[in-house]
Design an enzyme around this catalytic site. Structure first.
Site, PDB file in Angstrom:
ATOM      1  N   ARG A  46      94.271 102.360  22.187  1.00  0.00           N
ATOM      2  CA  ARG A  46      94.815 103.090  23.324  1.00  0.00           C
ATOM      3  C   ARG A  46      93.736 103.318  24.379  1.00  0.00           C
ATOM      4  NH1 ARG A  46      94.510 108.192  22.931  1.00  0.00           N
ATOM      5  NH2 ARG A  46      95.396 108.349  20.850  1.00  0.00           N
ATOM      6  N   TYR A  98     111.275 102.368  46.099  1.00  0.00           N
ATOM      7  CA  TYR A  98     111.944 101.915  44.867  1.00  0.00           C
ATOM      8  C   TYR A  98     112.685 103.087  44.198  1.00  0.00           C
ATOM      9  CZ  TYR A  98     112.425 100.132  40.118  1.00  0.00           C
ATOM     10  OH  TYR A  98     112.916  99.754  38.896  1.00  0.00           O
ATOM     11  N   ASP A 169     102.556 100.621  47.072  1.00  0.00           N
ATOM     12  CA  ASP A 169     103.186  99.828  46.016  1.00  0.00           C
ATOM     13  C   ASP A 169     103.225  98.391  46.539  1.00  0.00           C
ATOM     14  OD1 ASP A 169     105.036  98.438  44.454  1.00  0.00           O
ATOM     15  OD2 ASP A 169     106.334 100.181  44.153  1.00  0.00           O
ATOM     16  N   LYS A 194     107.268  92.020  37.866  1.00  0.00           N
ATOM     17  CA  LYS A 194     107.869  91.166  38.894  1.00  0.00           C
ATOM     18  C   LYS A 194     107.005  89.919  39.130  1.00  0.00           C
ATOM     19  CE  LYS A 194     110.575  94.693  38.808  1.00  0.00           C
ATOM     20  NZ  LYS A 194     110.430  95.872  39.638  1.00  0.00           N
TER      21      LYS A 194
HETATM   22  C1  LIG Z   1     110.376  97.290  39.570  1.00  0.00           C
HETATM   23  C2  LIG Z   1     109.632  98.077  40.559  1.00  0.00           C
HETATM   24  C3  LIG Z   1     108.957  99.250  40.193  1.00  0.00           C
HETATM   25  C4  LIG Z   1     109.023  99.824  38.799  1.00  0.00           C
HETATM   26  O1  LIG Z   1     108.350  99.055  37.863  1.00  0.00           O
HETATM   27  P1  LIG Z   1     108.749  98.910  36.326  1.00  0.00           P
HETATM   28  O2  LIG Z   1     107.792  97.888  35.831  1.00  0.00           O
HETATM   29  O3  LIG Z   1     110.180  98.496  36.264  1.00  0.00           O
HETATM   30  O4  LIG Z   1     108.535 100.250  35.701  1.00  0.00           O
HETATM   31  C5  LIG Z   1     108.226  99.915  41.169  1.00  0.00           C
HETATM   32  N1  LIG Z   1     108.176  99.462  42.442  1.00  0.00           N
HETATM   33  C6  LIG Z   1     108.826  98.352  42.821  1.00  0.00           C
HETATM   34  C7  LIG Z   1     108.742  97.911  44.247  1.00  0.00           C
HETATM   35  C8  LIG Z   1     109.576  97.618  41.900  1.00  0.00           C
HETATM   36  O5  LIG Z   1     110.226  96.524  42.300  1.00  0.00           O
END
Ligand SMILES: *Cc1c(COP(=O)(O)O)cnc(C)c1O
Length: 364
Positions: A46, A98, A169, A194
């Site tokens: 961890r 998001y 982000d 993604k």
């Molecule tokens: C999918 C997504 C998230 C969240 O991420 P997870 O891996 O699903 O927890 C945050 N910001 C954006 C822009 C996303 O597309």
């Protein structure tokens, strides 16, 4: 090293034990000490793991950051960033952030004494108007989801000053197109679920920073709360990132051609595409009935949430990713029932366009 070289080589030192060209995945949860107080830098998984450390070094290199940290998901990364704040803090969030980030900030953080304002962060005057004495952090996404609005990171940082943390982000643009730390952001995070992993088979989050103190606090939070990714998921993400530049070029060129196609098809009303990355949104002529028929007629595009994988996906934000928003919020954001979002994959563009063409003609 340049971007494509870094993507392949960073953190991929040859294995000292057997010379394996691809470093092994370190699954061990614990590490044997040579003697009391002497070990090779790892004690318990961890707190730190060699495969995770490779991924953390890799994302730091690609984002031109001093430090990287890997988390179990994009949301775990976001939660850790908000854990930097004291109670009684105020945060500003892009109004089209998001949905999961909005849920975290609006439903979980208030009980920890953190309040938030949703603002149209494309408008710097609106940002300045929302700042209070206790505003500690502003979180933006650029391009936004699903309307792909662009923000000027440099101008926002300049306006809000050094006392407010600017968090970006960077999931949609990826470091291949945008390195927000270079533009003045203090913290950048990703849903590596993604584009970074890129094959729709991992859930993960990544954070990069330049400030040592913020890094150490985040590292403490990562170890303390334990929202860490498995070594196998780190390995899959590293493997995905090796082809990130090639995939992003293919996503972008396909998306550009689809945007151009949709612009001249009379069945689409308006097309949103920022000129890079793989997401294209458009409004189909008509309403929910036409959207539904279009989505159900697609053969190659899967009707699915998420984005950034090699395969093409289509979704209806009003009924899927943004279904939990109120009707009023959706109206403000322009998320109507004829707004369709495509995550354009890397398949042959001719096949993708013929799929869209046949689905559009069925929809009208
Ligand atoms: C999918 C997504 C998230 C969240 O991420 P997870 O891996 O699903 O927890 C945050 N910001 C954006 C822009 C996303 O597309």
């Amino acid at each position: 090293m340049r971007f494509k070289t870094k993507a392949v080589h960073l953190g991929q030192e040859k294995d000292p034990a057997y010379g394996a060209t691809i470093p092994p995945i370190y699954l061990s949860s614990t590490y044997t000490h040579e003697n009391l107080g002497k070990h090779k830098g790892y004690e318990y998984c961890r707190s730190g793991n060699p495969t995770r450390a490779s991924l953390e070094g890799l994302i730091a290199g690609l984002e031109q950051a001093d430090y990287g940290l890997a988390f179990a998901s994009g949301m775990a990364a976001a939660q850790s960033i908000f854990s930097l704040l004291d109670d009684k803090s105020h945060v500003i969030l892009s109004q089209d952030v998001y949905g999961g980030t909005y849920r975290l900030v609006s439903q979980l953080l208030p009980s920890q004494g953190i309040e938030c304002s949703l603002v149209d962060t494309t408008d710097i005057t609106a940002i300045m108007g929302a700042i209070k004495n206790n505003t500690k952090l502003i979180l933006i996404e650029t391009p936004t989801n699903p309307l792909l609005k662009i923000m000027d990171i440099k101008a926002i940082k300049k306006a809000v000053g050094s006392k407010i943390l600017l968090v970006v982000d960077n999931t949609f643009a990826t470091p291949y197109y945008q390195t927000p730390l270079k533009d003045g952001a203090d913290i950048v995070f990703h849903s590596s679920t993604k584009y970074l992993s890129g094959h729709s088979d991992v859930v993960g989050g990544l954070v990069v920073v330049n400030d040592k103190e913020i890094y150490e606090k985040l590292k403490f939070i990562q170890n303390t709360t334990g929202a860490v990714p498995s070594p196998f998921d780190c390995y899959l993400t590293i493997r995905g990132i090796k082809t990130l530049p090639l995939r992003m070029e293919a996503h972008s060129s396909n998306a550009q051609m689809i945007a151009d196609y949709l612009k001249q098809n009379p069945k689409s009303e308006i097309v949103y595409y920022p000129g890079y990355s793989g997401i294209v949104s458009f409004r189909i002529k008509g309403g929910l009935a036409q959207s539904k028929k279009f989505l159900e007629s697609l053969k190659l595009f899967s009707l699915a949430e998420s984005l950034g994988g090699v395969e093409s996906l289509a979704s209806l934000p009003a009924k899927m990713t943004h279904a939990t928003f109120s009707q009023e919020q959706r109206n403000t954001l322009g998320i109507t029932e004829n707004l369709i979002r495509l995550s354009v994959g890397i398949e042959d563009i001719k096949d993708l366009i013929s799929d869209i063409k046949q689905a559009l003609s069925r929809a009208s």
